[in-house]
Design a protein around this motif. Structure first.
Motif, PDB file in Angstrom:
ATOM      1  N   VAL A 338       0.836  -1.217   0.000  1.00  0.00           N
ATOM      2  CA  VAL A 338       0.000   0.000   0.000  1.00  0.00           C
ATOM      3  C   VAL A 338       0.856   1.247   0.000  1.00  0.00           C
ATOM      4  CG1 VAL A 338      -0.148   0.216   2.524  1.00  0.00           C
ATOM      5  CG2 VAL A 338      -1.920   1.235   1.106  1.00  0.00           C
ATOM      6  N   GLY A 339       0.269   2.355  -0.412  1.00  0.00           N
ATOM      7  CA  GLY A 339       0.878   3.665  -0.188  1.00  0.00           C
ATOM      8  C   GLY A 339       1.332   4.388  -1.433  1.00  0.00           C
ATOM      9  N   GLU A 340       1.702   3.652  -2.459  1.00  0.00           N
ATOM     10  CA  GLU A 340       2.165   4.262  -3.708  1.00  0.00           C
ATOM     11  C   GLU A 340       1.897   3.243  -4.808  1.00  0.00           C
ATOM     12  OE1 GLU A 340       6.488   4.616  -3.478  1.00  0.00           O
ATOM     13  OE2 GLU A 340       6.277   3.531  -1.623  1.00  0.00           O
ATOM     14  N   PRO A 341       2.081   3.683  -6.057  1.00  0.00           N
ATOM     15  CA  PRO A 341       1.877   2.721  -7.148  1.00  0.00           C
ATOM     16  C   PRO A 341       2.851   1.548  -7.013  1.00  0.00           C
ATOM     17  CG  PRO A 341       2.130   4.971  -7.989  1.00  0.00           C
ATOM     18  CD  PRO A 341       2.432   5.028  -6.529  1.00  0.00           C
ATOM     19  N   LEU A 342       2.326   0.351  -7.160  1.00  0.00           N
ATOM     20  CA  LEU A 342       3.161  -0.854  -7.092  1.00  0.00           C
ATOM     21  C   LEU A 342       3.544  -1.228  -8.521  1.00  0.00           C
ATOM     22  CD1 LEU A 342       4.306  -3.140  -5.279  1.00  0.00           C
ATOM     23  CD2 LEU A 342       2.186  -4.385  -5.715  1.00  0.00           C
ATOM     24  N   HIS A 359      -0.065  -8.335  -3.334  1.00  0.00           N
ATOM     25  CA  HIS A 359      -1.412  -7.811  -3.567  1.00  0.00           C
ATOM     26  C   HIS A 359      -1.452  -6.318  -3.257  1.00  0.00           C
ATOM     27  CE1 HIS A 359      -1.855 -12.118  -2.985  1.00  0.00           C
ATOM     28  NE2 HIS A 359      -3.030 -12.044  -3.582  1.00  0.00           N
ATOM     29  N   ASP A 360      -1.661  -5.519  -4.286  1.00  0.00           N
ATOM     30  CA  ASP A 360      -1.751  -4.075  -4.076  1.00  0.00           C
ATOM     31  C   ASP A 360      -3.101  -3.732  -3.442  1.00  0.00           C
ATOM     32  OD1 ASP A 360      -1.073  -1.418  -4.133  1.00  0.00           O
ATOM     33  OD2 ASP A 360      -1.452  -1.146  -6.275  1.00  0.00           O
ATOM     34  N   THR A 361      -3.081  -2.710  -2.570  1.00  0.00           N
ATOM     35  CA  THR A 361      -4.322  -2.208  -1.975  1.00  0.00           C
ATOM     36  C   THR A 361      -4.301  -0.691  -2.062  1.00  0.00           C
ATOM     37  OG1 THR A 361      -3.371  -2.002   0.260  1.00  0.00           O
ATOM     38  CG2 THR A 361      -4.401  -4.108  -0.298  1.00  0.00           C
ATOM     39  N   TRP A 362      -5.449  -0.091  -2.320  1.00  0.00           N
ATOM     40  CA  TRP A 362      -5.538   1.378  -2.412  1.00  0.00           C
ATOM     41  C   TRP A 362      -6.493   1.934  -1.366  1.00  0.00           C
ATOM     42  CZ3 TRP A 362      -9.585   4.743  -2.899  1.00  0.00           C
ATOM     43  CH2 TRP A 362      -9.245   6.092  -3.117  1.00  0.00           C
ATOM     44  N   TRP A 363      -6.056   2.929  -0.674  1.00  0.00           N
ATOM     45  CA  TRP A 363      -6.902   3.685   0.257  1.00  0.00           C
ATOM     46  C   TRP A 363      -6.120   4.890   0.727  1.00  0.00           C
ATOM     47  CZ3 TRP A 363      -5.841   3.376   5.793  1.00  0.00           C
ATOM     48  CH2 TRP A 363      -4.756   2.549   6.105  1.00  0.00           C
ATOM     49  N   MET A 364      -6.667   5.682   1.649  1.00  0.00           N
ATOM     50  CA  MET A 364      -6.036   6.928   2.084  1.00  0.00           C
ATOM     51  C   MET A 364      -6.322   7.163   3.563  1.00  0.00           C
ATOM     52  SD  MET A 364      -7.657   9.339  -0.908  1.00  0.00           S
ATOM     53  CE  MET A 364      -6.631  10.734  -0.492  1.00  0.00           C
ATOM     54  N   THR A 365      -5.580   8.103   4.148  1.00  0.00           N
ATOM     55  CA  THR A 365      -5.841   8.492   5.533  1.00  0.00           C
ATOM     56  C   THR A 365      -7.336   8.816   5.703  1.00  0.00           C
ATOM     57  OG1 THR A 365      -3.643   9.473   5.596  1.00  0.00           O
ATOM     58  CG2 THR A 365      -5.145  10.068   7.375  1.00  0.00           C
ATOM     59  N   GLU A 366      -7.868   9.550   4.747  1.00  0.00           N
ATOM     60  CA  GLU A 366      -9.254  10.004   4.835  1.00  0.00           C
ATOM     61  C   GLU A 366     -10.260   8.861   4.759  1.00  0.00           C
ATOM     62  OE1 GLU A 366      -6.839  11.188   3.016  1.00  0.00           O
ATOM     63  OE2 GLU A 366      -6.946  13.350   2.726  1.00  0.00           O
ATOM     64  N   GLY A 445      -8.949  12.852  -4.906  1.00  0.00           N
ATOM     65  CA  GLY A 445      -7.733  13.614  -5.218  1.00  0.00           C
ATOM     66  C   GLY A 445      -6.759  12.801  -6.066  1.00  0.00           C
ATOM     67  N   ASP A 446      -7.060  11.518  -6.273  1.00  0.00           N
ATOM     68  CA  ASP A 446      -6.254  10.694  -7.177  1.00  0.00           C
ATOM     69  C   ASP A 446      -6.951  10.628  -8.534  1.00  0.00           C
ATOM     70  OD1 ASP A 446      -4.512  10.139  -5.134  1.00  0.00           O
ATOM     71  OD2 ASP A 446      -5.034   8.016  -4.957  1.00  0.00           O
ATOM     72  N   SER A 447      -6.157  10.504  -9.591  1.00  0.00           N
ATOM     73  CA  SER A 447      -6.763  10.227 -10.885  1.00  0.00           C
ATOM     74  C   SER A 447      -6.477   8.773 -11.249  1.00  0.00           C
ATOM     75  CB  SER A 447      -6.230  11.175 -11.956  1.00  0.00           C
ATOM     76  OG  SER A 447      -4.857  10.958 -12.136  1.00  0.00           O
ATOM     77  N   GLY A 460      -2.195   9.112 -10.937  1.00  0.00           N
ATOM     78  CA  GLY A 460      -1.426  10.177 -10.285  1.00  0.00           C
ATOM     79  C   GLY A 460      -2.293  10.957  -9.320  1.00  0.00           C
ATOM     80  N   ARG A 461      -1.683  11.938  -8.654  1.00  0.00           N
ATOM     81  CA  ARG A 461      -2.440  12.845  -7.792  1.00  0.00           C
ATOM     82  C   ARG A 461      -2.951  13.990  -8.646  1.00  0.00           C
ATOM     83  NH1 ARG A 461      -4.220  11.992  -2.712  1.00  0.00           N
ATOM     84  NH2 ARG A 461      -4.378  14.249  -2.613  1.00  0.00           N
ATOM     85  N   ILE A 462      -4.129  14.501  -8.336  1.00  0.00           N
ATOM     86  CA  ILE A 462      -4.641  15.648  -9.072  1.00  0.00           C
ATOM     87  C   ILE A 462      -4.020  16.937  -8.518  1.00  0.00           C
ATOM     88  CG2 ILE A 462      -6.752  17.020  -9.385  1.00  0.00           C
ATOM     89  CD1 ILE A 462      -8.032  14.080  -9.815  1.00  0.00           C
ATOM     90  N   GLU A 471       5.171   8.139   1.868  1.00  0.00           N
ATOM     91  CA  GLU A 471       4.742   9.139   2.839  1.00  0.00           C
ATOM     92  C   GLU A 471       4.274  10.396   2.117  1.00  0.00           C
ATOM     93  OE1 GLU A 471       8.151   9.119   5.315  1.00  0.00           O
ATOM     94  OE2 GLU A 471       7.503   7.258   6.236  1.00  0.00           O
ATOM     95  N   ARG A 472       3.143  10.911   2.607  1.00  0.00           N
ATOM     96  CA  ARG A 472       2.516  12.053   1.959  1.00  0.00           C
ATOM     97  C   ARG A 472       3.128  13.327   2.483  1.00  0.00           C
ATOM     98  NH1 ARG A 472      -3.925  11.499   2.337  1.00  0.00           N
ATOM     99  NH2 ARG A 472      -4.131  13.689   1.809  1.00  0.00           N
ATOM    100  N   ILE A 473       3.621  14.169   1.598  1.00  0.00           N
ATOM    101  CA  ILE A 473       4.233  15.426   2.017  1.00  0.00           C
ATOM    102  C   ILE A 473       3.558  16.574   1.287  1.00  0.00           C
ATOM    103  CG2 ILE A 473       6.390  16.761   2.116  1.00  0.00           C
ATOM    104  CD1 ILE A 473       7.235  13.390   1.752  1.00  0.00           C
TER     105      ILE A 473
HETATM  106  C1  6R9 Z   1      -2.906   4.374   3.071  1.00  0.00           C
HETATM  107  C2  6R9 Z   1      -2.138   5.566   2.634  1.00  0.00           C
HETATM  108  C3  6R9 Z   1      -2.820   8.257   0.322  1.00  0.00           C
HETATM  109  C4  6R9 Z   1      -2.329   8.473  -1.096  1.00  0.00           C
HETATM  110  C5  6R9 Z   1      -3.384   8.191  -2.127  1.00  0.00           C
HETATM  111  C6  6R9 Z   1      -2.527   7.805  -3.327  1.00  0.00           C
HETATM  112  C7  6R9 Z   1      -1.370   7.065  -2.704  1.00  0.00           C
HETATM  113  C8  6R9 Z   1      -2.089   4.850  -1.660  1.00  0.00           C
HETATM  114  C9  6R9 Z   1      -1.860   3.517  -3.346  1.00  0.00           C
HETATM  115  C10 6R9 Z   1      -1.512   4.819  -3.764  1.00  0.00           C
HETATM  116  C11 6R9 Z   1      -1.102   4.067  -5.893  1.00  0.00           C
HETATM  117  C12 6R9 Z   1      -1.797   2.463  -4.323  1.00  0.00           C
HETATM  118  N1  6R9 Z   1      -1.652   5.615  -2.686  1.00  0.00           N
HETATM  119  N2  6R9 Z   1      -2.201   3.567  -2.040  1.00  0.00           N
HETATM  120  N3  6R9 Z   1      -1.139   5.090  -5.019  1.00  0.00           N
HETATM  121  N4  6R9 Z   1      -1.410   2.791  -5.577  1.00  0.00           N
HETATM  122  N5  6R9 Z   1      -2.098   1.196  -4.002  1.00  0.00           N
HETATM  123  O1  6R9 Z   1      -1.148   5.443   1.936  1.00  0.00           O
HETATM  124  O2  6R9 Z   1      -2.637   6.781   3.026  1.00  0.00           O
HETATM  125  O3  6R9 Z   1      -0.695   8.356   3.457  1.00  0.00           O
HETATM  126  O4  6R9 Z   1      -3.079   9.164   3.191  1.00  0.00           O
HETATM  127  O5  6R9 Z   1      -1.750   8.351   1.237  1.00  0.00           O
HETATM  128  O6  6R9 Z   1      -1.269   7.550  -1.369  1.00  0.00           O
HETATM  129  O7  6R9 Z   1      -2.083   8.955  -3.980  1.00  0.00           O
HETATM  130  O8  6R9 Z   1      -4.169   9.328  -2.356  1.00  0.00           O
HETATM  131  P1  6R9 Z   1      -2.012   8.206   2.792  1.00  0.00           P
END
Ligand code: 6R9
Length: 578
Positions: A338-342, A359-366, A445-447, A460-462, A471-473
């Motif tokens: 998780v966290g970035e494109p795999l 296994h990739d997973t997508w989600w966000m803090t929100e 906020g992601d495209s 990508g991010r919008i 890590e989100r900066i």
């Molecule tokens: C859980 C976490 C969220 C942002 C998200 C996106 C990127 C997260 C991803 C991914 C590509 C994935 N992101 N998972 N991009 N593939 N599987 O990471 O939360 O720190 O809030 O970041 O991370 O851009 O919008 P957070």
């Protein structure tokens, strides 16, 4: 679109918790997940109770809940032990006047005390605020101030970064590893953690709350403004529990290892809540990333489910097949990211070297929990984030809110609500409202785009948010720090593509008159950000410019900086100042 779209890695596990994805989706009801919790019998709600105490009451008290390991310590705790320690800390907080909804922050490296503090604060009905250990003075102060935190748990070394005199609402600080004498020498309001927890009872510790009462406040970065406090409630546990079962595929005898620090959302939702709500043994490895130490932990503790991030996998790839070959990794059953494109090549490498699919997973803090994932029972398309969880509707929208057909890129959006959706942005309702500007949808906020088979592909991010090592900066926070340096007149910060870290932080800096653009000055400016804000927010590259491109209203045009960096056309410059 993506040329790899056709590549399929078939499911390898027949017997999983989810079973067939399409069938699970069709029959899914969140209500049925909720029925698993004890509050349907008792009427009493608290996430920490469901995660820890319930297992003790149901006869699993002697089961190992936590294995903690770093270079100096190796300890394990049963569910009964965690129940008792966290209850004690809850009673310490109560003794110091903490009541439901108060903000209790934790600022320390991973240790058993960190996990006990988080559980204890939740038991006391407080809203927990985890701060990453690398944060420096400004970052710590901004977050404690905005949240109005009344308690902090920290260590002697990190206490130095807390500007107490500027935080009038901070009433008590508990210092892990401080003797009563050391705490006393620090002045009023400083208490020795260990002595406090042994001086109270472990009885009647739990504050029963409502599902919509506050649980956790995670500060995260946006493209503008200071970091925002993303507020989650106890109800999120429904999603943590469910995804733990269906996405992490947790089973009773698993040894689960999530490599994330609780300073980030993955380290709480999936480093604390999901495994313990499922009653599973959770491994926590302290210390820094190191390929040998990581592989050795998998071998030694016989890790079965491993949740990590693309940067880590890329670094392990960099360490080579030989590094992996020295260890017995055969205990691994399920690997996630998780966290970035795999990158597809990482998935292929994992298959070749670990003999496992990643296994990739997508989600966000929100979003509080996983939303779009690859499931053990589903074929993986390398490079795709997978498909929405049962119970979740995801779509690609244009800016007007129209749902786009397959293979069209647009805003990745989720139909509202879902159990772990954030409930507000602390002190900032208008920021919260921006996510829901299209009625009925959360705009991420992601495209992304969705292919004909229903798989989602991240593009990508919008906004300008930077993702470095997962890590989100927020560029604004870094720019604000940069301009505090006496030599810096103006600063603009972008993410520069990087093969290992995804992106690195690059700063464009215009100097004040009288300063020479030297390499020493670059190093000094980088150090200034590192020491004032945090190491992960410090620019790895600095380039001096005479002037930065700005709009007429004075905003730095990061998109022009990015175009310079990538040698691309800068696009529409009609709003530029000159
Ligand atoms: C859980 C976490 C969220 C942002 C998200 C996106 C990127 C997260 C991803 C991914 C590509 C994935 N992101 N998972 N991009 N593939 N599987 O990471 O939360 O720190 O809030 O970041 O991370 O851009 O919008 P957070």
């Amino acid at each position: 679109m993506n040329s790899m779209q056709g590549e399929l890695i078939p499911a390898t596990q027949a017997n999983t918790n989810l079973g067939d994805y399409e069938t699970a989706r069709q029959s899914f009801q969140w209500d049925e997940v909720e029925q698993q919790f004890s509050w349907h019998r008792t009427g009493f709600i608290n996430l920490a109770y469901e995660a820890i105490d319930r297992h003790v009451e149901e006869g699993r008290g002697d089961k190992t809940a936590l294995i903690y390991s770093d270079a100096e310590r190796e300890e394990s705790y049963t569910f009964a032990e965690l129940q008792s320690w966290s209850a004690r800390f809850a009673n310490v907080l109560r003794k110091h006047g903490i009541t439901k909804g108060d903000r209790v922050f934790v600022f320390m490296p991973r240790s058993p005390e960190l996990y006990i503090s988080i559980l204890g604060a939740i038991k006391a009905g407080a809203v927990v605020g985890p701060l990453f250990e690398a944060f420096m003075e400004t970052a710590v102060k901004d977050r404690l101030e905005d949240s109005g935190a009344s308690v902090l748990v920290t260590t002697p070394a990190l206490l130095k970064r807390v500007k107490r005199e500027e935080l009038p609402e901070l009433r008590a600080i508990f210092v892990v590893g401080a003797t009563p004498e050391q705490a006393e020498a620090e002045g009023a309001g400083i208490y020795p953690f260990e002595q406090e927890v042994v001086s109270v009872s472990a009885d009647n510790a739990i504050e029963w709350v409502e599902l919509e009462d506050g649980l956790i406040l995670h500060y995260t970065s946006g493209s503008t403004g200071k970091p925002k406090g993303v507020y989650h409630v106890h109800n999120a546990m429904i999603q943590h529990y469910f995804t733990g079962k269906m996405v992490l595929d947790l089973k009773e005898d698993d040894i689960y290892w999530c490599t994330a620090d609780p300073g980030w959302v993955t380290g709480t939702s999936y480093g604390i809540f999901a495994p313990w709500l499922n009653g599973v043994c959770n491994l926590v490895l302290g210390g820094r990333f190191d390929p040998g130490a990581w592989y050795s932990a998998i071998e030694k503790y016989k890790v079965t489910v491993w949740y990590s991030a693309p940067t880590a996998f890329r670094m392990l790839m960099g360490a080579g097949e030989e590094a992996a070959g020295k260890y017995d990794l055969s205990s691994l059953r399920h690997v996630l990211s998780v966290g970035e494109p795999l990158n597809p090549e990482v998935v292929r490498w994992g298959l070749a070297v670990y003999k496992r699919r990643i296994h990739d997973t997508w989600w966000m803090t929100e979003t509080g929990g996983q939303l779009i994932c690859n499931y053990p029972s589903m074929a993986i398309k390398p490079g795709s984030m997978g498909k929405p969880l049962p119970g979740i509707e995801a779509a690609i929208l244009d800016d007007q809110g129209n749902v786009l057909p397959p293979n069209r890129m647009g805003n990745l959006a989720i139909r509202t609500p879902w159990p772990s959706m954030m409930r507000t942005i602390w002190n900032n309702e208008s920021k919260y409202a921006e996510y829901f500007r299209i009625p009925g949808w959360y705009v991420s906020g992601d495209s992304a785009y969705q292919d004909e088979d229903g798989y989602f592909w991240f593009q990508g991010r919008i906004d300008d948010v930077i993702n470095s090592s997962g890590e989100r900066i927020g560029p604004f926070e870094v720019e604000s720090k940069l301009v505090e340096h006496p030599a810096v007149a103006e600063a603009g910060v972008i993410g520069k593509p990087d093969a290992v870290r995804g992106e690195i932080i690059k700063a464009f800096v215009a100097l004040r008159d009288g300063y020479e653009p030297t390499e020493e000055l670059k190093a000094e400016i980088a150090r200034f950000v590192k020491e004032g804000l945090s190491a992960h927010a410090a620019p790895r590259e600095i380039e001096f410019k005479d002037k930065l491109p700005k709009t007429r209203s004075g905003k730095i045009m990061r998109r022009v900086l990015k175009a310079w960096e990538l040698h691309l056309p800068a696009g529409d410059l009609s709003t530029i100042e000159d």
